[in-house]
Scaffold this motif. Structure first.
Motif, PDB file in Angstrom:
ATOM      1  N   GLN A 180       0.860  -1.184   0.000  1.00  0.00           N
ATOM      2  CA  GLN A 180       0.000   0.000   0.000  1.00  0.00           C
ATOM      3  C   GLN A 180       0.897   1.234   0.000  1.00  0.00           C
ATOM      4  OE1 GLN A 180      -3.197  -0.192   3.001  1.00  0.00           O
ATOM      5  NE2 GLN A 180      -2.638  -2.354   3.279  1.00  0.00           N
ATOM      6  N   GLU A 240       0.726   5.058  -0.458  1.00  0.00           N
ATOM      7  CA  GLU A 240      -0.336   6.058  -0.464  1.00  0.00           C
ATOM      8  C   GLU A 240       0.115   7.379   0.153  1.00  0.00           C
ATOM      9  OE1 GLU A 240      -3.484   4.250   1.719  1.00  0.00           O
ATOM     10  OE2 GLU A 240      -3.812   2.652   0.261  1.00  0.00           O
ATOM     11  N   THR A 295      -1.302  -1.231  -4.448  1.00  0.00           N
ATOM     12  CA  THR A 295      -1.890   0.040  -4.840  1.00  0.00           C
ATOM     13  C   THR A 295      -0.868   1.166  -4.718  1.00  0.00           C
ATOM     14  OG1 THR A 295      -2.708   0.436  -2.593  1.00  0.00           O
ATOM     15  CG2 THR A 295      -4.211  -0.636  -4.136  1.00  0.00           C
TER      16      THR A 295
END
Length: 737
Positions: free
Chosen positions: A335, A337, A365
Motif C-alpha cells: 500500500q 499512499e 496500490t
C-alpha cells in the motif's frame, strides 16, 4: 527500615564514596574499574552507580541487576560528557529495568562483537532497559574488515534514545536488532531521537547504519519502532536502514544527504510512515525500497534524491518465484499512499528484473501520491509488468513518462508552495501527497543536547595559511608542524626531500602565486598518506632529478595495510616529470584495504614516467571491495607513460555499493601504456567500475583501453574520444546474476 547491605562507605575505601542514601537505594560514586566491579556485584532496585569524571581506559563494563519500573538500576556519568570510555572497552547489560546514560565511547574500539550489548551472554538478556544520552564517536576497529556492531539490542521492551553515533568505519552494522532467540522476538523495542551521523562509504557489503533482523530470522516479527531519528551523511552502503523482519514501524525520521535507502529487505507487514528524505542533489541519495508482502508506505516526503536502481528515490522490486529466505520475496499487497516525490531522478518499478527475479509486484496500490519536478523528465522506469499495481489519483507534474498511468499535468496547471515546515505542497490538490500538518524533525532535537554534531571530515583550506621557504626538508618540517586544514604556501625554489613525509592530517600544499616550485623526492616514496591524512597539492612541479635508483619507487602511497579511514588525494595544476631513474616508478599506489573517497588529477601534465599513474587494484579477492570511490581525470596531458594510466579493480558481484566512479574528460593521452614491462599492455585497465564517463579525450600512439563491467546495471558513457594509432576500446559486459 535501615538498609543492612554490605555497602561501600568512605571509611571502607577511599576510591568509592557513599554519595547518598535512602531506605533501600544507594548511590555510589566510583573512581576506579576495580571499585566499579565490586559495587556492581550487589546492586538492587533503585541503586545508582556514578562513574567519576575522567578517562576510563580498557573498561569492559558489565551491568547486571533486577530493577523495577519505578526503581531502575542506573549507571551514569558524574557529569554528562565528562566520562570518556577509551581503549578496548564495551558495555554489556542483563536483567530488568536497567538505565545507562551520559557516557562517551571514544578513542578506542570494542574487544567483543558489540560496543553496547543488551545482553551479557546468550542466556542473560536485558529487558525493559534503556540507554540514553550516550555517545559512540569514532570508536572503530583499526582493521576495517573486522566486523562488530556498535549497538546490539536483544531481549524485549528496551529503549535506545537521544544517543549520538557517528564515524563507524569498520565492517558491521552501526545498530542492530537481533532476533536470534525466542526471547528477542516480538520485542517492542523503541529506537528514538538518536543522531546517526556520518558513516563513510565502506566500499563493500556490511556498512548498514541500522538493521532489524537478519535474513535467517526474517519471517519472525520484531515489532520494533524506529521513530524520530536523524540520519545525516550515512553513506556506508546501499541500505541505510535494512529491515529484515516483520511488523516494524519506521516513523517520523529524517534522512539528510544520506546515500542509500530505507530498505524493506525481508519480512512482511512493515509500516513506513511520515519520514522525510532530503537529498539536496547529492549523488546516490535514495529513498524507500519495497520488497516482500503487506508493506505499508504512506505519508512520506522525498525530495532531491539522485539515486537509481536499488538506490533510487523510490523503488518497488521484482521478486524471485518461490524465493529462498535470503533472496527476494515478491512484492504483494503493498500500500503506497499519500507520499510526495519532489525532484527525484528515478522512480523504479520492477527493479532488478532478470531471469531469477522474474515475478512482478502484485495486488498492490499506488494511490493519492503527488509527483512534482521542476523541469520535465522521464523519471518513472518500469522494468517488468506493472499491471499488478493499481494506480489511483496520482497527479504528476512535469513527468513525461507514460509507462504507468499517472495523472500527468502541465506545470502551469498546478501551483506549489513550500510551507513553513519546509515541504512543498500543491495548492489546490488537498487529497494527495503528505499531510499538511506533518512535522519535520529538527536535528537539534536528537542526540545528547550537550554533544556537538561534527562533520564527516576536515575540509581542505579550513585552517590558516603558513608560509614555507625553499630548502631541504622545509616542507617535511612544515607539514609536521601544521594543523588539520592548514594551507602551506611554498615560495619559489627547490625543495629536496630526503625524508619520507608521513601525513596524518588534512593539508593543502600550494605554490605561491607566480612562484616556480620544484619538489625533488630523494627516497623510494615522497609522501605516505596515513589514517586521518588527506592531501591537496596545487601548482607544484615534482621532478625525478634526485630520485634514488630503485625499482618500484612511488611519489604518493597509502599505508601498505591498516588503513581504516577514507582519504582524499587532489592534484591540480601540477607538473610531474622525469620519473625514469629506473623501472616501475609510480605516481600513486594504494595499499590493500585502503579506500579513497576521491583521487583527482586536474589541469596537470605528467611526462616521462616508467611506471603507472594510479594503481588502485589491490582488492583482488572479488568481494566487491575497491580502492577508490571517485577517480577524476580532467584537462590533463599524460605523455610517455610506460605503465598504465589507471588500474581500477572491483571484483565480485556484490550489489550493495555504488562505486567505483571514473570521470575522465578532455585529456591528452600520448604514448601511454606501451612500455615493455607494462603487465597487461593497457593504457586503462578498468574492471567492475559502476559509473564511467570517458569523454572528449584524445589517445595517440597509446595502448588499448579495457573496460569490463560485471555487476548490476553500470552507467557507461563513452563519447567523442579520438583514437590515433590506438586500438579500439575493448569493452565487455558480463550480466549481473
Amino acid at each position: 527500615m535501615k538498609n543492612t547491605r554490605n555497602l561501600y562507605s568512605l571509611s571502607a575505601i577511599g576510591c568509592a564514596t557513599l554519595f547518598a542514601t535512602s531506605a533501600y537505594a544507594e548511590t555510589y560514586l566510583v573512581k576506579t574499574i576495580a571499585d566499579y566491579e565490586h559495587v556492581a556485584k550487589q546492586l538492587v532496585a533503585g541503586d545508582e552507580v556514578v562513574l567519576a569524571n575522567g578517562r576510563w581506559e580498557n573498561f569492559e563494563i558489565v551491568l547486571r541487576g533486577q530493577g523495577t519500573k519505578d526503581e531502575p538500576i542506573t549507571l551514569r556519568a558524574q557529569t554528562k560528557g565528562k566520562v570518556l570510555i577509551t581503549g578496548q572497552s564495551n558495555l554489556r547489560m542483563a536483567g530488568e529495568y536497567l538505565v545507562v546514560k551520559g557516557l562517551v565511547f571514544t578513542q578506542g574500539y570494542t574487544p567483543s562483537p558489540e560496543v553496547i550489548s543488551f545482553r551479557i551472554n546468550q542466556q542473560q538478556l536485558a529487558n525493559n532497559s534503556r540507554v540514553t544520552e550516550t555517545v559512540i564517536d569514532e570508536f572503530s576497529n583499526p582493521d576495517r574488515f573486522e566486523s562488530d556492531y556498535w549497538v546490539a539490542l536483544y531481549g524485549k521492551n528496551n529503549r535506545f534514545d537521544h544517543n549520538y553515533l557517528a564515524g563507524k568505519r569498520n565492517r558491521g552494522v552501526t545498530l542492530a536488532v537481533r532476533l536470534d532467540s525466542e526471547e528477542s522476538r516480538e520485542n517492542n523495542h523503541l529506537i528514538d531521537h538518536n543522531y546517526f551521523g556520518y558513516r563513510p562509504v565502506f566500499g563493500s557489503n556490511g556498512g548498514e547504519t541500522l538493521r532489524v533482523g537478519t535474513s535467517h530470522f526474517s519471517m519472525f516479527d520484531s515489532l520494533t519502532t524506529i521513530d524520530s531519528n536523524y540520519f545525516e551523511n550515512c553513506d556506508g552502503e546501499v541500505e541505510i536502514i535494512s529491515i529484515k523482519s516483520g511488523k516494524n514501524r519506521i516513523t517520523n525520521n529524517v534522512f539528510d544527504r544520506s546515500k542509500g535507502t530505507l530498505t524493506l529487505r525481508h519480512g512482511n507487514g512493515n509500516q513506513v510512515e511520515s519520514n522525510v528524505f532530503f537529498g539536496h542533489g547529492v549523488e546516490h541519495t535514495g529513498g524507500i525500497r519495497i520488497i516482500n508482502q503487506d508493506q505499508v508506505v504512506k505519508n512520506n516526503y522525498l525530495e532531491g534524491l539522485t539515486g537509481y536502481r536499488f538506490g533510487a528515490g523510490f523503488t518497488v522490486m521484482n521478486g524471485v518465484p518461490n524465493s529462498p529466505v535470503n533472496r527476494y520475496m515478491p512484492v504483494k499487497n503493498a500500500q503506497i499512499e499519500n507520499n510526495t516525490f519532489v525532484d527525484l531522478d528515478f522512480i523504479e518499478i520492477g527493479a532488478g528484473a532478470d531471469a531469477e527475479r522474474s515475478q512482478a509486484p502484485s495486488d498492490s496500490t499506488f494511490a493519492n501520491n503527488f509527483i512534482y519536478n521542476q523541469s520535465a523528465k522521464n523519471l518513472v522506469t518500469v522494468h517488468s509488468d506493472a499491471s499488478g499495481i493499481e494506480f489511483i489519483n496520482n497527479p504528476a507534474v512535469n513527468v513525461t513518462s507514460r509507462a504507468v498511468p499517472l495523472n500527468n499535468m502541465a506545470k502551469d496547471k498546478v501551483t506549489v508552495k513550500r510551507a513553513d515546515n519546509g515541504l512543498i505542497y500543491p495548492q489546490k490538490l488537498s487529497d494527495v501527497g503528505v499531510e499538511r500538518q506533518l512535522q519535520v524533525l529538527n536535528k537539534a532535537d536528537v542526540g545528547p543536547s550537550w554533544y556537538g554534531k561534527k562533520s564527516a571530515f576536515t575540509k581542505f583550506d579550513s585552517g590558516k595559511v603558513v608560509q614555507v621557504k625553499a630548502g631541504e626538508n622545509t616542507l617535511f618540517d612544515a607539514i609536521a608542524a601544521a594543523k588539520d586544514g592548514d594551507i602551506l604556501e611554498l615560495s619559489a625554489g627547490n625543495y629536496p626531500s630526503p625524508k619520507i613525509i608521513f601525513l596524518d592530517k588534512t593539508i593543502t600544499v600550494k605554490a605561491k602565486k607566480g612562484a616556480d616550485v620544484t619538489i625533488l623526492p630523494m627516497r623510494s616514496t615522497f609522501l605516505e598518506i596515513q589514517n586521518n591524512g588527506s592531501l591537496k597539492m596545487i601548482g607544484v612541479t615534482i621532478a625525478g632529478d634526485a630520485a634514488p635508483d630503485y625499482k618500484g619507487n612511488t611519489i604518493f602511497r597509502t599505508l601498505k595495510s591498516g588503513m581504516y579511514k577514507n582519504f582524499r588525494l587532489v592534484l591540480d595544476q601540477m607538473v610531474v616529470r622525469d620519473l625514469d631513474i629506473n623501472g616501475f616508478y609510480n605516481i600513486f599506489d594504494a595499499g590493500y584495504r585502503s579506500l579513497a573517497d576521491t583521487v583527482s588529477i586536474t589541469n596537470s601534465e605528467f611526462k616521462n614516467i616508467t611506471g603507472d599513474v594510479l594503481r588502485l587494484n589491490k582488492e583482488t579477492d572479488d568481494l566487491g571491495v575497491f580502492n577508490a570511490d571517485h577517480v577524476v581525470l580532467l584537462n590533463n596531458t599524460f605523455s610517455n607513460i610506460q605503465g598504465t594510466l589507471v588500474r581500477l579493480y572491483r571484483g565480485g558481484r556484490d550489489e550493495s555499493t555504488f562505486g567505483p566512479h571514473l570521470n575522465m574528460q578532455n585529456n591528452q593521452v600520448i604514448n601511454v601504456g606501451t612500455g615493455k614491462n607494462n603487465k597487461g599492455g593497457l593504457a586503462l585497465e578498468l574492471l567492475g567500475v559502476q559509473e564511467m564517463h570517458i569523454k572528449n579525450n584524445q589517445f595517440k600512439q597509446s595502448a588499448s583501453v579495457q573496460l569490463v563491467t560485471q555487476v548490476g546495471e553500470p552507467k557507461v558513457s563513452i563519447e567523442n574520444n579520438q583514437l590515433v594509432g590506438t586500438a579500439k576500446f575493448d569493452i565487455s559486459v558480463t550480466p549481473s546474476k
